[in-house]
Design a protein around this motif. Structure first.
Motif, PDB file in Angstrom:
ATOM      1  N   LEU A 151      -4.666   1.147   7.861  1.00  0.00           N
ATOM      2  CA  LEU A 151      -5.305   2.522   8.066  1.00  0.00           C
ATOM      3  C   LEU A 151      -5.889   2.219   9.358  1.00  0.00           C
ATOM      4  CD1 LEU A 151      -5.691   5.072   6.986  1.00  0.00           C
ATOM      5  CD2 LEU A 151      -7.763   4.233   6.021  1.00  0.00           C
ATOM      6  N   GLU A 152      -6.687   1.215   9.557  1.00  0.00           N
ATOM      7  CA  GLU A 152      -7.677   0.955  10.864  1.00  0.00           C
ATOM      8  C   GLU A 152      -6.698   0.847  11.880  1.00  0.00           C
ATOM      9  OE1 GLU A 152      -9.844  -2.453   9.783  1.00  0.00           O
ATOM     10  OE2 GLU A 152     -11.324  -1.121   8.509  1.00  0.00           O
ATOM     11  N   ALA A 153      -5.483   0.195  11.639  1.00  0.00           N
ATOM     12  CA  ALA A 153      -4.408  -0.045  12.979  1.00  0.00           C
ATOM     13  C   ALA A 153      -3.750   1.309  13.248  1.00  0.00           C
ATOM     14  CB  ALA A 153      -3.569  -1.085  12.506  1.00  0.00           C
ATOM     15  N   GLY A 154      -4.015   2.477  12.130  1.00  0.00           N
ATOM     16  CA  GLY A 154      -3.476   3.580  12.778  1.00  0.00           C
ATOM     17  C   GLY A 154      -2.227   4.107  12.070  1.00  0.00           C
ATOM     18  N   ASP A 155      -1.665   2.959  11.266  1.00  0.00           N
ATOM     19  CA  ASP A 155      -0.380   3.248  10.672  1.00  0.00           C
ATOM     20  C   ASP A 155      -0.479   3.727   9.164  1.00  0.00           C
ATOM     21  OD1 ASP A 155       2.178   3.049   9.510  1.00  0.00           O
ATOM     22  OD2 ASP A 155       2.808   1.253  10.510  1.00  0.00           O
ATOM     23  N   GLY A 156      -0.825   5.232   9.217  1.00  0.00           N
ATOM     24  CA  GLY A 156      -0.888   5.738   7.884  1.00  0.00           C
ATOM     25  C   GLY A 156       0.000   5.541   6.919  1.00  0.00           C
ATOM     26  N   ARG A 157       1.429   5.800   6.982  1.00  0.00           N
ATOM     27  CA  ARG A 157       2.503   5.457   6.186  1.00  0.00           C
ATOM     28  C   ARG A 157       2.415   3.996   5.527  1.00  0.00           C
ATOM     29  NH1 ARG A 157       7.171   2.791   6.053  1.00  0.00           N
ATOM     30  NH2 ARG A 157       6.774   2.013   7.990  1.00  0.00           N
ATOM     31  N   ARG A 158       2.361   2.934   6.216  1.00  0.00           N
ATOM     32  CA  ARG A 158       1.964   1.663   5.592  1.00  0.00           C
ATOM     33  C   ARG A 158       0.857   1.602   4.755  1.00  0.00           C
ATOM     34  NH1 ARG A 158       4.057  -2.896   9.884  1.00  0.00           N
ATOM     35  NH2 ARG A 158       6.381  -2.009  10.115  1.00  0.00           N
ATOM     36  N   ALA A 159      -0.142   2.082   5.102  1.00  0.00           N
ATOM     37  CA  ALA A 159      -1.488   2.352   4.507  1.00  0.00           C
ATOM     38  C   ALA A 159      -1.380   2.756   3.025  1.00  0.00           C
ATOM     39  CB  ALA A 159      -2.439   2.890   5.103  1.00  0.00           C
ATOM     40  N   LEU A 160      -0.552   3.932   3.107  1.00  0.00           N
ATOM     41  CA  LEU A 160      -0.357   4.685   1.700  1.00  0.00           C
ATOM     42  C   LEU A 160       0.574   3.874   0.877  1.00  0.00           C
ATOM     43  CD1 LEU A 160       0.157   8.436   2.628  1.00  0.00           C
ATOM     44  CD2 LEU A 160      -1.504   7.491   1.051  1.00  0.00           C
ATOM     45  N   VAL A 161       1.668   3.305   1.613  1.00  0.00           N
ATOM     46  CA  VAL A 161       2.505   2.232   0.598  1.00  0.00           C
ATOM     47  C   VAL A 161       1.794   1.370  -0.269  1.00  0.00           C
ATOM     48  CG1 VAL A 161       4.286   0.584   0.896  1.00  0.00           C
ATOM     49  CG2 VAL A 161       4.605   2.604   2.166  1.00  0.00           C
ATOM     50  N   HIS A 162       0.820   0.579   0.430  1.00  0.00           N
ATOM     51  CA  HIS A 162       0.096  -0.475   0.025  1.00  0.00           C
ATOM     52  C   HIS A 162      -1.037   0.252  -1.137  1.00  0.00           C
ATOM     53  CE1 HIS A 162       1.698  -3.837   2.091  1.00  0.00           C
ATOM     54  NE2 HIS A 162       1.612  -3.195   2.994  1.00  0.00           N
ATOM     55  N   GLY A 163      -1.703   1.175  -0.664  1.00  0.00           N
ATOM     56  CA  GLY A 163      -2.423   1.945  -1.658  1.00  0.00           C
ATOM     57  C   GLY A 163      -2.032   2.537  -2.902  1.00  0.00           C
ATOM     58  N   ARG A 164      -0.475   2.846  -2.828  1.00  0.00           N
ATOM     59  CA  ARG A 164       0.179   3.445  -3.669  1.00  0.00           C
ATOM     60  C   ARG A 164       0.598   2.046  -4.828  1.00  0.00           C
ATOM     61  NH1 ARG A 164       4.329   5.156  -1.396  1.00  0.00           N
ATOM     62  NH2 ARG A 164       3.503   7.337  -1.006  1.00  0.00           N
ATOM     63  N   SER A 165       1.033   0.935  -4.172  1.00  0.00           N
ATOM     64  CA  SER A 165       1.183  -0.289  -5.003  1.00  0.00           C
ATOM     65  C   SER A 165      -0.165  -0.749  -5.918  1.00  0.00           C
ATOM     66  CB  SER A 165       1.667  -1.255  -4.241  1.00  0.00           C
ATOM     67  OG  SER A 165       2.824  -0.993  -3.571  1.00  0.00           O
ATOM     68  N   ALA A 166      -1.349  -0.392  -5.157  1.00  0.00           N
ATOM     69  CA  ALA A 166      -2.433  -0.829  -5.738  1.00  0.00           C
ATOM     70  C   ALA A 166      -2.722   0.038  -6.929  1.00  0.00           C
ATOM     71  CB  ALA A 166      -3.710  -0.815  -4.676  1.00  0.00           C
ATOM     72  N   LEU A 167      -2.518   1.265  -6.787  1.00  0.00           N
ATOM     73  CA  LEU A 167      -2.823   2.018  -8.099  1.00  0.00           C
ATOM     74  C   LEU A 167      -1.816   1.930  -9.090  1.00  0.00           C
ATOM     75  CD1 LEU A 167      -4.353   4.504  -9.091  1.00  0.00           C
ATOM     76  CD2 LEU A 167      -2.591   6.165  -8.015  1.00  0.00           C
ATOM     77  N   LEU A 168      -0.558   1.779  -8.824  1.00  0.00           N
ATOM     78  CA  LEU A 168       0.169   1.605  -9.884  1.00  0.00           C
ATOM     79  C   LEU A 168       0.177   0.258 -10.434  1.00  0.00           C
ATOM     80  CD1 LEU A 168       3.653   2.907  -8.182  1.00  0.00           C
ATOM     81  CD2 LEU A 168       2.085   4.110  -9.747  1.00  0.00           C
ATOM     82  N   ALA A 169      -0.367  -0.738  -9.757  1.00  0.00           N
ATOM     83  CA  ALA A 169      -0.801  -2.062 -10.430  1.00  0.00           C
ATOM     84  C   ALA A 169      -1.856  -1.930 -11.428  1.00  0.00           C
ATOM     85  CB  ALA A 169      -0.936  -2.947  -9.501  1.00  0.00           C
ATOM     86  N   ILE A 170      -2.917  -1.162 -11.047  1.00  0.00           N
ATOM     87  CA  ILE A 170      -3.887  -0.813 -11.795  1.00  0.00           C
ATOM     88  C   ILE A 170      -3.620  -0.180 -13.031  1.00  0.00           C
ATOM     89  CG2 ILE A 170      -6.160   0.781 -11.957  1.00  0.00           C
ATOM     90  CD1 ILE A 170      -6.507   0.206  -8.793  1.00  0.00           C
ATOM     91  N   GLU A 171      -2.786   0.798 -12.975  1.00  0.00           N
ATOM     92  CA  GLU A 171      -2.312   1.541 -14.100  1.00  0.00           C
ATOM     93  C   GLU A 171      -1.566   0.575 -15.336  1.00  0.00           C
ATOM     94  OE1 GLU A 171      -0.171   5.079 -13.394  1.00  0.00           O
ATOM     95  OE2 GLU A 171      -1.844   6.199 -12.608  1.00  0.00           O
ATOM     96  N   GLU A 172      -0.653  -0.422 -14.427  1.00  0.00           N
ATOM     97  CA  GLU A 172      -0.137  -1.487 -15.422  1.00  0.00           C
ATOM     98  C   GLU A 172      -1.191  -2.245 -16.086  1.00  0.00           C
ATOM     99  OE1 GLU A 172       2.678  -3.497 -13.208  1.00  0.00           O
ATOM    100  OE2 GLU A 172       3.844  -1.780 -12.915  1.00  0.00           O
TER     101      GLU A 172
END
Length: 975
Positions: A491-512
């Motif tokens: 996100l700080e590097a300006g790549d919102g797409r990759r930032a969302l990919v890792h954020g989504r992975s974290a959230l799904l892991a939290i739910e597991e």
């Protein structure tokens, strides 16, 4: 393995006796009736009659001149005196036994009698102990008595251990292991101690083998429970250190059972519970771990005297755990207490670790100067230790983190980062040599957060590698933290797409993790709800992946409380009911105001401890989060909103520089999302603080509410532009229904008073507002709306009106004009009235002031009515509270949201109307009876409250009501 130490299936009393005799090296044939009878009585039964029989046999043998029997009898009396800690009698009988054995020519007996004397000298720290043990060893060797020789090697090993000579200690234990043949118990001791040596030598498999052999030998020898507890403890600790949480838990639970059986061993119990708590922490069961540490501390406090080292370890580990569950101020207190105990125990490793952890807390808060001072303090104890690479490597990791944080403010940031990279690379290399995957991942995580290359990895590559190594260490929480760190970096590097990919992975892991370990998500859930980088990422998700954004928001609110609200009632556990009964009894014992200060202080301390235990029992009573179908990744359709309904998620985060940022996400009826995010002004932050800290905010005055810039700035941050446009276009006669889903202290904001930009209107003019914990509890509202509107001939209303509250009499009089009221004046009467069933509305007019912590007494005029006791009431669908602050929600990071209003909802209410602050009794008397009448007429509580608040705001009849109209909330699951 049989950790309980139960007998083997083929055991019989005879074989058990034979093994016990063999363990002591008895070789005489059983034909000698007198000796066999003595052995059985003394060694197996140890009854007073058996001891008297030994004395009679000794007297008879002396009279008969039978030195062989006399020596045996006197030796048994020496053993009995040793067991009773009667050292003078032990010496006397051992010397007499040796003399008899010498006359009889029994060299084995001579050696064992000499050993008895030598052990008394050892245990009493006599200077002649080593010489006496050596003499006994030579006698045993001449007699070819391997058992006695082995036990003497063990005794000599203890002497070496006391002097700190670990090499001699290990060598003597190995000698004992080779000598031991028939003595199962002594062989168990040797195997246990050898396992400890192998563990110190980092030979894990050899340590496991030795500990397993010790347990088997103890079982065969029917060893005392404390001995088995100790070896199970050491074995379980080894498995925990190796990361096998399941195996560690199995062994440590067996250790606790052994330590608490047969009279108990408090030291072994405390250590076992501590290790078990550490295993729970490794598995992510954070609240179980917290409970375990407290049980360990309780066991230590029952021991006479102080055990500073174990207390220090427990305080240190509590500090680590609270760092995961709550804010740094809680963990700091435990680390400082640990430092004090480590200093008393003169433990340099602990002094170093506690100082380093305090430095890490200072870095978390951005206080780099204090962090550097604390790291300097942490360096000194390193020089007092023997070589311990782990502490030195952790120190390098902390220093590397400090350098990376200091870099932006230096004159040459690039040089500072290169230096940090070299330090972190050294730490990473050292951890790799030791095979410490979790610590390797931590170093890589520091690198990605600091934007530093380390070990040949770029910052982003370091983040990917950290995730892989956390996975290799089976650390799910570490993986989640790595995903969020990498998301922030992109996100700080300006790549919102990759930032969302890792954020989504974290959230799904939290739910597991949530579906398998509800306590672990207590920590993991906050990785996306409170970190500053997560808020702009959420705004990005609203535009880039709305389904993920809403799932994210609901995940943050999917507490156990939410699950209970979905079922409509909390299923209270027997532990909760028992502790609640204890609490009630304790409240009846409250000292009077004139009682001595010490007595009142002691009562308050015990009262707080009971509340703490009750709170843990309460959270365990609630249903756990539900696993999603399949693999947990499927999209879940959120509850539908009607045409005029909107949902507003609001969250805030306080940064290390004390600035506050807010994100608000509005869900529109068509399912679309919009978000706003930004910093709050200092004036708006001060306004929030007034509501958070309990200041009197009821006297702002209507003009101030409409024109104060702080209110306008808060409204601009909380109301996204699209929602604001909807509000502007709405009619006052046809308001929208707004569900507000707050986080943390945003529960306690008077949303009705928020001004609408560019007008003189306020949110209450255009919206009927309901605060709710989660969208997932809203579907039941349609069932609520299906009620037949219009007045029924009779309503069942229960009213709590204490006899000593004059303003309550006025409320009762006003309420009685519109409906029949069954009046009660105490908790017991209230419980009986509600238990009869059929109540339409509960009206509480007890004008005490609510506490803001779970379990505090709320309505003191009515007795013990608080957010614990209401859980045992048969609560109706609608509750109206006139108690100051009873609508306030308490929500500490890492805990369930709580408060009296939520307590009533957990007990079955669907809507609760209550004030969030202290209000005047006349305000309640003027507003709440009319509200009850409107609800009984069929109007929804939120809509009824809105109509009455607007009338009160614009009315000149009741000045106090005009000043305090906005301090009432409707909390619930219906609009």
């Amino acid at each position: 393995m049989n950790p309980q130490g139960s007998a083997r299936p083929e055991d019989t009393p005879a074989t058990s006796t034979e093994r016990a005799l063999a363990a002591l090296g008895v070789t005489e044939p059983p034909g000698e009736a007198r000796l066999h009878r003595l052995r059985t009585t003394v060694l197996i039964g140890r009854s007073p009659d058996g001891v008297e029989e030994v004395r009679r046999t000794a007297a008879q043998a002396r009279a008969d001149g039978d030195d062989h029997v006399l020596g045996r009898a006197l030796f048994m009396l020496a053993q009995y005196a040793w067991q009773q800690d009667d050292y003078p009698s032990t010496l006397e009988n051992a010397d007499l036994a040796r003399a008899a054995y010498e006359r009889a020519g029994d060299r084995v007996g001579v050696a064992r009698a000499a050993q008895s004397r030598a052990n008394v000298l050892r245990i009493t720290s006599d200077r002649g102990a080593q010489a006496a043990l050596t003499e006994a060893l030579l006698l045993a060797r001449r007699a070819q008595d391997g058992v006695t020789e082995a036990t003497l090697w063990l005794d000599l090993a203890l002497v070496a251990q006391k002097s700190g000579d670990t090499a001699t200690y290990a060598a003597r234990i190995e000698e004992a292991g080779r000598c031991l043949r028939p003595s199962l118990l002594a062989a168990g001791h040797a195997a246990r101690n050898l396992g400890e040596v192998r563990e110190q030598q980092r030979d894990v498999q050899a340590a496991r083998d030795s500990y397993g052999r010790a347990v088997r030998l103890y079982q065969d020898a029917d060893a005392p429970a404390p001995a088995t507890a100790t070896v199970l403890l050491w074995w379980g600790r080894t498995e925990r250190v190796q990361g096998d949480a399941e195996r560690a838990r199995e062994l440590l639970e067996a250790a606790v059972r052994a330590a608490t059986s047969g009279g108990g061993d408090l030291v072994a119990e405390a250590e076992s519970r501590r290790e078990l708590a550490m295993a729970d922490k490794l598995a992510g069961n954070l609240r179980e771990a917290m409970d375990g540490y407290r049980r360990a501390r309780s066991a230590l406090r029952r021991i006479s005297g102080v055990n500073p080292l174990t207390l220090a370890n427990i305080e240190f580990e509590l500090g680590e755990l609270l760092g995961a569950l709550s804010g740094p101020e809680n963990s700091r207190r435990h680390f400082e207490e640990a430092y004090r105990w480590y200093r008393e125990a003169d433990e340099p490793r602990g002094l170093h670790n506690s100082s380093r952890e305090l430095a890490e807390l200072a870095m978390d808060e951005g206080d780099l100067s204090t962090a550097r001072d604390l790291l300097t303090r942490a360096v000194a104890p390193l020089g007092w230790q023997t070589a311990d690479p782990m502490n030195r490597l952790r120190m390098l990791a902390s220093l590397g983190r400090l350098l990376s944080l200091e870099a932006p403010d230096t004159t040459n940031p690039r040089r500072h980062r290169r230096r940090a990279g070299r330090v972190l690379t050294a730490a990473l290399s050292g951890f790799e040599q030791l095979g410490q995957l979790r610590n390797e991942a931590l170093v890589l995580l520091i690198a990605v957060r600091g934007g530093i290359g380390v070990g040949g990895y770029s910052p982003m590559e370091a983040g990917e590698e950290a995730i892989r190594r956390y996975a290799g260490a089976n650390d799910r929480l570490g993986e989640i933290e790595g995903q969020w760190a990498l998301s922030q970096a992109w996100l700080e590097a300006g790549d919102g797409r990759r930032a969302l990919v890792h954020g989504r992975s974290a959230l799904l892991a939290i739910e597991e993790v949530r579906s398998t370990s509800p306590d672990a998500v207590t920590r993991a859930g906050f990785l996306h709800g409170t970190r500053s980088a997560a808020l702009p990422l959420l705004k990005l998700a609203v535009s880039g992946d709305p389904a993920f954004a809403e799932r994210w928001l609901e995940s943050a609110r999917n507490w156990a409380v939410t699950g209970a609200l979905r079922t409509g009632v909390a299923d209270l556990s027997p532990d909760f009911r028992r502790l609640h009964a204890d609490l009630k009894r304790h409240e009846d014992e409250r000292p009077s105001e004139g009682a001595p200060v010490a007595q009142r202080t002691a009562w308050q301390s015990t009262h707080r401890a009971l509340h703490e235990k009750l709170y843990f029992a309460f959270t365990k009573s609630l249903p756990t989060a539900e696993p999603e179908p399949g693999n947990g990744h499927a999209h879940i359709d959120p509850p539908r909103l009607d045409a005029r309904e909107y949902a507003l998620y609001v969250e805030l985060f306080t940064r290390t520089d004390r600035t506050v940022e807010v994100v608000s996400v509005c869900r529109h009826p068509n399912g679309s999302l919009e978000a706003t995010h930004g910093l709050l002004s200092a004036e708006a932050v001060a306004l929030l603080a007034r509501f958070r800290d309990g200041e009197d905010v009821g006297q702002d005055g209507e003009l101030s509410l409409r024109t104060d810039s702080a209110w306008s700035q808060l409204a601009d941050r909380l109301l996204p532009s699209g929602l604001h446009s909807v509000l502007s276009a709405s009619s006052e006669t046809d308001p929208i229904r707004l569900f507000v889903l707050p986080a943390n202290e945003l529960w306690n904001i008077p949303y009705a008073a928020l001004p609408l930009t560019g007008t003189t209107e306020q949110l209450v003019d255009k919206a009927a507002i309901t605060l709710t914990p989660s969208m997932r509890i809203l579907p039941a509202r349609h069932e609520q709306r299906s009620r037949q509107h219009g007045r029924r001939r009779e309503h069942t209303v229960v009213g709590l009106f204490p006899t000593d509250a004059p303003m309550g009499e006025l409320e009762l009089e006003r309420l009685s004009t519109c409906t029949k009221v069954r009046r009660v004046s105490s908790y017991d009467q209230l419980a009986d009235a509600l238990a009869e069933g059929g109540t339409d509305l509960l009206y509480c007019a007890a004008h005490g002031e609510a506490g803001h912590r779970p379990g505090q007494d709320i309505l003191t005029e009515a007795g013990s009515l608080n957010d614990w006791s209401v859980l045992e009431l048969a609560v109706p669908a609608t509750v109206v509270l006139g108690c100051c602050g009873s609508g306030r929600i308490w929500h500490q990071q890492g805990s369930e949201p709580s408060g009296l209003a939520l307590g009533f909802m957990l007990a079955g209410a669907r809507q609760v109307v209550a004030p969030i602050k202290k209000v005047h009794g006349s305000t309640c008397a003027a507003l709440l009876p009319d509200l009850a009448e409107h609800v009984l007429d069929g109007q929804a509580p939120a809509a009824a409250l809105r109509d009455l608040q607007r009338r009160a705001r614009d009315s000149a009849v009741a000045p106090r009501l005009r000043d305090e109209w906005h301090l009432f909330h409707c909390i619930g699951a219906a609009g």
